[in-house]
Enzyme design. Structure first.
Site, PDB file in Angstrom:
ATOM      1  N   GLY A  13       0.789  -1.236   0.000  1.00  0.00           N
ATOM      2  CA  GLY A  13       0.000   0.000   0.000  1.00  0.00           C
ATOM      3  C   GLY A  13       0.820   1.285   0.000  1.00  0.00           C
ATOM      4  N   TYR A 149     -10.745   3.037  15.194  1.00  0.00           N
ATOM      5  CA  TYR A 149      -9.740   3.502  14.223  1.00  0.00           C
ATOM      6  C   TYR A 149      -9.633   5.029  14.288  1.00  0.00           C
ATOM      7  CZ  TYR A 149      -7.521   4.254   9.630  1.00  0.00           C
ATOM      8  OH  TYR A 149      -6.676   4.646   8.615  1.00  0.00           O
TER       9      TYR A 149
HETATM   10  P1  NDP Z   1      -2.367  -1.596   3.873  1.00  0.00           P
HETATM   11  O1  NDP Z   1      -3.271  -2.494   4.615  1.00  0.00           O
HETATM   12  O2  NDP Z   1      -2.293  -1.661   2.399  1.00  0.00           O
HETATM   13  O3  NDP Z   1      -0.865  -1.752   4.431  1.00  0.00           O
HETATM   14  C1  NDP Z   1      -0.629  -1.706   5.821  1.00  0.00           C
HETATM   15  C2  NDP Z   1       0.853  -1.826   6.070  1.00  0.00           C
HETATM   16  O4  NDP Z   1       1.076  -1.756   7.493  1.00  0.00           O
HETATM   17  C3  NDP Z   1       1.421  -3.155   5.583  1.00  0.00           C
HETATM   18  O5  NDP Z   1       2.701  -2.940   5.061  1.00  0.00           O
HETATM   19  C4  NDP Z   1       1.506  -3.968   6.883  1.00  0.00           C
HETATM   20  O6  NDP Z   1       2.568  -4.910   6.887  1.00  0.00           O
HETATM   21  C5  NDP Z   1       1.842  -2.882   7.888  1.00  0.00           C
HETATM   22  N1  NDP Z   1       1.538  -3.281   9.259  1.00  0.00           N
HETATM   23  C6  NDP Z   1       0.321  -3.556   9.802  1.00  0.00           C
HETATM   24  N2  NDP Z   1       0.470  -3.912  11.086  1.00  0.00           N
HETATM   25  C7  NDP Z   1       1.802  -3.860  11.361  1.00  0.00           C
HETATM   26  C8  NDP Z   1       2.581  -4.110  12.510  1.00  0.00           C
HETATM   27  N3  NDP Z   1       2.019  -4.485  13.678  1.00  0.00           N
HETATM   28  N4  NDP Z   1       3.915  -3.955  12.435  1.00  0.00           N
HETATM   29  C9  NDP Z   1       4.507  -3.573  11.278  1.00  0.00           C
HETATM   30  N5  NDP Z   1       3.826  -3.325  10.150  1.00  0.00           N
HETATM   31  C10 NDP Z   1       2.488  -3.472  10.195  1.00  0.00           C
HETATM   32  O7  NDP Z   1      -2.781  -0.127   4.354  1.00  0.00           O
HETATM   33  P2  NDP Z   1      -2.521   1.312   3.723  1.00  0.00           P
HETATM   34  O8  NDP Z   1      -1.308   1.331   2.922  1.00  0.00           O
HETATM   35  O9  NDP Z   1      -3.779   1.769   3.154  1.00  0.00           O
HETATM   36  O10 NDP Z   1      -2.305   2.131   5.077  1.00  0.00           O
HETATM   37  C11 NDP Z   1      -1.075   2.743   5.438  1.00  0.00           C
HETATM   38  C12 NDP Z   1      -1.377   3.791   6.482  1.00  0.00           C
HETATM   39  O11 NDP Z   1      -2.252   4.768   5.923  1.00  0.00           O
HETATM   40  C13 NDP Z   1      -2.099   3.240   7.706  1.00  0.00           C
HETATM   41  O12 NDP Z   1      -1.611   3.861   8.866  1.00  0.00           O
HETATM   42  C14 NDP Z   1      -3.546   3.622   7.456  1.00  0.00           C
HETATM   43  O13 NDP Z   1      -4.270   3.719   8.636  1.00  0.00           O
HETATM   44  C15 NDP Z   1      -3.370   4.956   6.760  1.00  0.00           C
HETATM   45  N6  NDP Z   1      -4.520   5.386   5.962  1.00  0.00           N
HETATM   46  C16 NDP Z   1      -4.984   4.653   4.908  1.00  0.00           C
HETATM   47  C17 NDP Z   1      -6.061   5.090   4.173  1.00  0.00           C
HETATM   48  C18 NDP Z   1      -6.624   4.336   3.015  1.00  0.00           C
HETATM   49  O14 NDP Z   1      -7.684   4.713   2.520  1.00  0.00           O
HETATM   50  N7  NDP Z   1      -5.999   3.295   2.528  1.00  0.00           N
HETATM   51  C19 NDP Z   1      -6.747   6.343   4.528  1.00  0.00           C
HETATM   52  C20 NDP Z   1      -6.176   7.036   5.642  1.00  0.00           C
HETATM   53  C21 NDP Z   1      -5.100   6.573   6.321  1.00  0.00           C
HETATM   54  P3  NDP Z   1       2.329  -6.519   6.670  1.00  0.00           P
HETATM   55  O15 NDP Z   1       1.383  -6.689   5.548  1.00  0.00           O
HETATM   56  O16 NDP Z   1       3.719  -6.989   6.376  1.00  0.00           O
HETATM   57  O17 NDP Z   1       1.808  -7.046   7.965  1.00  0.00           O
END
Ligand code: NDP
Length: 241
Positions: A13, A149
């Site tokens: 992401g 959240y």
């Molecule tokens: P994704 O679900 O696509 O990716 C999430 C990422 O966070 C993955 O790389 C995952 O790693 C990692 N992750 C989750 N839990 C952990 C953990 N405990 N330790 C280390 N890494 C972790 O989400 P997005 O890319 O969409 O989100 C990225 C950020 O943007 C987040 O903080 C989200 O809340 C924020 N956001 C997203 C929006 C959206 O519409 N998509 C809107 C607003 C904010 P792995 O897969 O290896 O576990």
């Protein structure tokens, strides 16, 4: 000397696009991931970034992994740190379980706190650096069925503002980006109808892309943002103004 950056949640992401952009900008880059081994390996191969398995909700792992990242990049202090790792929980607030709450709080807020706590001291000693948190439009406006959240993302904004005041005199800048609806796996559990409504509620009339958030993060890390601290930069297509 090349600049260095540590990005959490870099395997997929927004985080993966952020890794790509910093690499393109010439940064020595390390990223943390938790479960997505294969994606992390592929991204590492594609970009040359260092991938480190680290659950940001575990303070012991964060301490060890931040040290590893510093060693791998050969730096005493990172030029930029991006606290991006995050998860979401959807459902009625009254049905939120203890486990769900602990998990979302652990990743979205505690994870940001642990990574900031481990990386800031050396930035402060060096009197330079930029810390960027990834909040959310829901942290600003609140989302029904995503109250937990929303709470964690609102807390990240408080963390950004408090830290900006605390470490500003040491030459370290602290900012947040607040994405709107972005096309990543996080939104896959929403139905096509829900995504359509979200799109219609966005004045630019489309869902955002991960790289568009990455560009805002990159800007905040750069010297182009040298007098910007304590700010929340909205990357939301006008969803919330
Ligand atoms: P994704 O679900 O696509 O990716 C999430 C990422 O966070 C993955 O790389 C995952 O790693 C990692 N992750 C989750 N839990 C952990 C953990 N405990 N330790 C280390 N890494 C972790 O989400 P997005 O890319 O969409 O989100 C990225 C950020 O943007 C987040 O903080 C989200 O809340 C924020 N956001 C997203 C929006 C959206 O519409 N998509 C809107 C607003 C904010 P792995 O897969 O290896 O576990």
């Amino acid at each position: 000397m090349k600049k260095t950056v540590l990005i959490t949640g870099g395997s997929r992401g927004i985080g993966a696009e952020t890794v790509r952009l910093f690499i393109k900008g010439g940064y020595e880059t390390a990223f943390f991931y938790r479960n997505s081994e294969e994606e992390a390996r592929r991204l590492s191969e594609e970009t040359g970034a260092v991938s480190i398995k680290c659950d940001v909700s575990d303070p012991g792992q964060v301490k060890e992994s931040v040290k590893n990242a510093r060693i791998c990049l050969g730096t005493a202090a990172f030029d930029a740190v991006v606290c991006n790792a995050g998860i979401s929980v959807n459902g009625l607030f009254t049905e939120l379980t203890d486990v769900q709450w602990e998990e979302i709080l652990g990743v979205n807020l505690n994870g940001a706190v642990y990574v900031a706590r481990e990386t800031l001291p050396r930035m402060i000693s060096r009197k330079a650096g930029s810390l960027i948190f990834v909040s959310s439009v829901w942290g600003e406006t609140g989302a029904s069925c995503e109250a937990a959240y929303s709470a964690t993302k609102a807390a990240v904004i408080g963390l950004t503002k408090g830290l900006a005041k605390e470490v500003g005199p040491s030459g370290v800048r602290v900012n947040a980006v607040s994405p709107g609806v972005i096309d990543t796996e996080m939104n896959r559990e929403h139905s096509a109808e829900t995504m359509d409504v979200l799109k219609q509620d966005t004045p630019l009339n489309r869902i955002g892309r991960g790289e568009e958030v990455a560009r805002a993060i990159y800007f905040l890390a750069s010297d182009d943002a040298s007098f910007i601290t304590g700010q929340v930069l909205r990357v939301n297509g006008g969803f919330y103004i």
